[in-house]
Design a protein around this motif. Structure first.
Motif, PDB file in Angstrom:
ATOM      1  N   ALA A 138       3.482  55.489   1.320  1.00 27.10           N
ATOM      2  CA  ALA A 138       4.919  55.229   1.460  1.00 27.10           C
ATOM      3  C   ALA A 138       5.153  53.801   1.939  1.00 27.10           C
ATOM      4  O   ALA A 138       6.064  53.118   1.462  1.00 27.10           O
ATOM      5  CB  ALA A 138       5.542  56.229   2.428  1.00 27.10           C
ATOM      6  N   PHE A 139       4.312  53.336   2.857  1.00 26.70           N
ATOM      7  CA  PHE A 139       4.448  51.966   3.340  1.00 26.70           C
ATOM      8  C   PHE A 139       4.143  50.973   2.228  1.00 26.70           C
ATOM      9  O   PHE A 139       4.807  49.947   2.102  1.00 26.70           O
ATOM     10  CB  PHE A 139       3.525  51.739   4.545  1.00 26.70           C
ATOM     11  CG  PHE A 139       3.669  50.378   5.164  1.00 26.70           C
ATOM     12  CD1 PHE A 139       4.877  49.954   5.684  1.00 26.70           C
ATOM     13  CD2 PHE A 139       2.590  49.523   5.230  1.00 26.70           C
ATOM     14  CE1 PHE A 139       5.007  48.707   6.256  1.00 26.70           C
ATOM     15  CE2 PHE A 139       2.713  48.268   5.797  1.00 26.70           C
ATOM     16  CZ  PHE A 139       3.924  47.860   6.315  1.00 26.70           C
ATOM     17  N   LYS A 144       6.064  46.874  -1.816  1.00 29.71           N
ATOM     18  CA  LYS A 144       6.294  46.489  -3.211  1.00 29.71           C
ATOM     19  C   LYS A 144       7.769  46.261  -3.484  1.00 29.71           C
ATOM     20  O   LYS A 144       8.133  45.304  -4.174  1.00 29.71           O
ATOM     21  CB  LYS A 144       5.720  47.546  -4.154  1.00 29.71           C
ATOM     22  CG  LYS A 144       4.198  47.520  -4.192  1.00 29.71           C
ATOM     23  CD  LYS A 144       3.643  48.577  -5.110  1.00 29.71           C
ATOM     24  CE  LYS A 144       2.110  48.531  -5.066  1.00 29.71           C
ATOM     25  NZ  LYS A 144       1.489  49.592  -5.824  1.00 29.71           N
ATOM     26  N   VAL A 145       8.629  47.124  -2.941  1.00 25.08           N
ATOM     27  CA  VAL A 145      10.071  46.944  -3.123  1.00 25.08           C
ATOM     28  C   VAL A 145      10.519  45.644  -2.458  1.00 25.08           C
ATOM     29  O   VAL A 145      11.312  44.882  -3.032  1.00 25.08           O
ATOM     30  CB  VAL A 145      10.847  48.156  -2.555  1.00 25.08           C
ATOM     31  CG1 VAL A 145      12.333  47.871  -2.476  1.00 25.08           C
ATOM     32  CG2 VAL A 145      10.592  49.396  -3.402  1.00 25.08           C
ATOM     33  N   ALA A 146      10.001  45.356  -1.265  1.00 24.47           N
ATOM     34  CA  ALA A 146      10.372  44.123  -0.565  1.00 24.47           C
ATOM     35  C   ALA A 146       9.905  42.895  -1.337  1.00 24.47           C
ATOM     36  O   ALA A 146      10.623  41.886  -1.411  1.00 24.47           O
ATOM     37  CB  ALA A 146       9.776  44.129   0.837  1.00 24.47           C
ATOM     38  N   GLU A 147       8.712  42.968  -1.943  1.00 25.56           N
ATOM     39  CA  GLU A 147       8.219  41.845  -2.743  1.00 25.56           C
ATOM     40  C   GLU A 147       9.096  41.609  -3.960  1.00 25.56           C
ATOM     41  O   GLU A 147       9.395  40.469  -4.312  1.00 25.56           O
ATOM     42  CB  GLU A 147       6.774  42.097  -3.174  1.00 25.56           C
ATOM     43  CG  GLU A 147       5.770  41.956  -2.053  1.00 25.56           C
ATOM     44  CD  GLU A 147       4.371  42.371  -2.475  1.00 25.56           C
ATOM     45  OE1 GLU A 147       4.202  43.045  -3.514  1.00 25.56           O
ATOM     46  OE2 GLU A 147       3.416  42.017  -1.730  1.00 25.56           O
ATOM     47  N   ALA A 150      12.249  39.943  -2.820  1.00 31.53           N
ATOM     48  CA  ALA A 150      12.002  38.544  -2.445  1.00 31.53           C
ATOM     49  C   ALA A 150      11.897  37.667  -3.700  1.00 31.53           C
ATOM     50  O   ALA A 150      12.346  36.513  -3.692  1.00 31.53           O
ATOM     51  CB  ALA A 150      10.726  38.437  -1.624  1.00 31.53           C
ATOM     52  N   ARG A 151      11.323  38.191  -4.765  1.00 24.54           N
ATOM     53  CA  ARG A 151      11.216  37.422  -5.998  1.00 24.54           C
ATOM     54  C   ARG A 151      12.568  37.198  -6.644  1.00 24.54           C
ATOM     55  O   ARG A 151      12.786  36.174  -7.289  1.00 24.54           O
ATOM     56  CB  ARG A 151      10.288  38.146  -6.983  1.00 24.54           C
ATOM     57  CG  ARG A 151       8.842  38.035  -6.607  1.00 24.54           C
ATOM     58  CD  ARG A 151       7.940  38.654  -7.687  1.00 24.54           C
ATOM     59  NE  ARG A 151       6.721  39.112  -7.061  1.00 24.54           N
ATOM     60  CZ  ARG A 151       6.248  40.333  -7.108  1.00 24.54           C
ATOM     61  NH1 ARG A 151       6.857  41.251  -7.835  1.00 24.54           N
ATOM     62  NH2 ARG A 151       5.148  40.653  -6.513  1.00 24.54           N
ATOM     63  N   LYS A 152      13.488  38.133  -6.481  1.00 27.40           N
ATOM     64  CA  LYS A 152      14.839  37.996  -7.042  1.00 27.40           C
ATOM     65  C   LYS A 152      15.598  36.847  -6.403  1.00 27.40           C
ATOM     66  O   LYS A 152      16.384  36.179  -7.033  1.00 27.40           O
ATOM     67  CB  LYS A 152      15.637  39.294  -6.848  1.00 27.40           C
ATOM     68  CG  LYS A 152      15.192  40.431  -7.739  1.00 27.40           C
ATOM     69  CD  LYS A 152      16.049  41.642  -7.473  1.00 27.40           C
ATOM     70  CE  LYS A 152      15.579  42.840  -8.255  1.00 27.40           C
ATOM     71  NZ  LYS A 152      16.400  44.031  -7.935  1.00 27.40           N
ATOM     72  N   HIS A 153      15.325  36.626  -5.125  1.00 25.34           N
ATOM     73  CA  HIS A 153      16.070  35.581  -4.399  1.00 25.34           C
ATOM     74  C   HIS A 153      15.303  34.333  -4.461  1.00 25.34           C
ATOM     75  O   HIS A 153      15.388  33.314  -4.440  1.00 25.34           O
ATOM     76  CB  HIS A 153      16.291  36.001  -2.945  1.00 25.34           C
ATOM     77  CG  HIS A 153      17.099  37.260  -2.820  1.00 25.34           C
ATOM     78  ND1 HIS A 153      18.418  37.322  -3.093  1.00 25.34           N
ATOM     79  CD2 HIS A 153      16.733  38.521  -2.457  1.00 25.34           C
ATOM     80  CE1 HIS A 153      18.856  38.558  -2.886  1.00 25.34           C
ATOM     81  NE2 HIS A 153      17.842  39.302  -2.491  1.00 25.34           N
TER      82      HIS A 153
END
Length: 153
Positions: A138-139, A144-147, A150-153
């Motif tokens: 889960a962590f 992966k979602v945070a990465e 971060a790539r979107k911004h």
């Protein structure tokens, strides 16, 4: 003035050992993350004791020394200040990381270790609780979602 001095001595005699010795000995927690706080405290307390033993003749000339020591130990110990954790995070941790023996995270994969080393002690406690509750997979999904974000911004 004499009454104030004797009250200060009584407080130092009663509160000092309680704050400096009994409270840190009585702490038990299931988390290993705050072990850094307590290990750092005991190392600092040991250095302070060695300092006092080495310079006792000089310190005898400073009647305020026991009170300074008490205030410093209160700052190190009490959870509202977490001084020992502050010292560990800001001074000790960088040297431990350089040596490469930064233990405590050995049970996590390398990617999770990197994340845990970059965040503060309180945040690490929360992350460790999350991993213990929901599992390392889960962590990993959260990372992966945070990465991706971060790539979107």
């Amino acid at each position: 003035m004499a009454v104030l001095g004797s009250m200060a001595r009584v407080l130092d005699t009663l509160i000092g050992p309680g704050v400096m010795l009994l409270y840190p000995l009585a702490i038990e927690s299931p988390s290993t993350l705050d072990d850094q706080q307590w290990l750092t405290y005991w190392v600092l307390y040991s250095f302070m004791t060695l300092f006092e033993l080495s310079f006792y003749r000089i310190l005898a000339w400073f009647p305020i020394w026991p009170y300074m020591k008490l205030v410093f130990c209160i700052w190190l110990v009490l959870p509202m200040f977490n001084g020992a954790a502050f010292i560990y995070e800001n001074y000790v941790r960088q040297y431990v990381k350089q040596i490469g023996s930064y233990g405590g995270f050995n049970k996590y994969p390398d990617e999770q270790k990197k994340v845990l080393q970059m965040i503060s002690l309180d945040a690490r406690k929360s992350v460790e609780r999350y991993i213990d509750r929901y599992g390392p997979d889960a962590f990993e999904r959260v990372i992966k979602v945070a990465e991706k974000e971060a790539r979107k911004h």
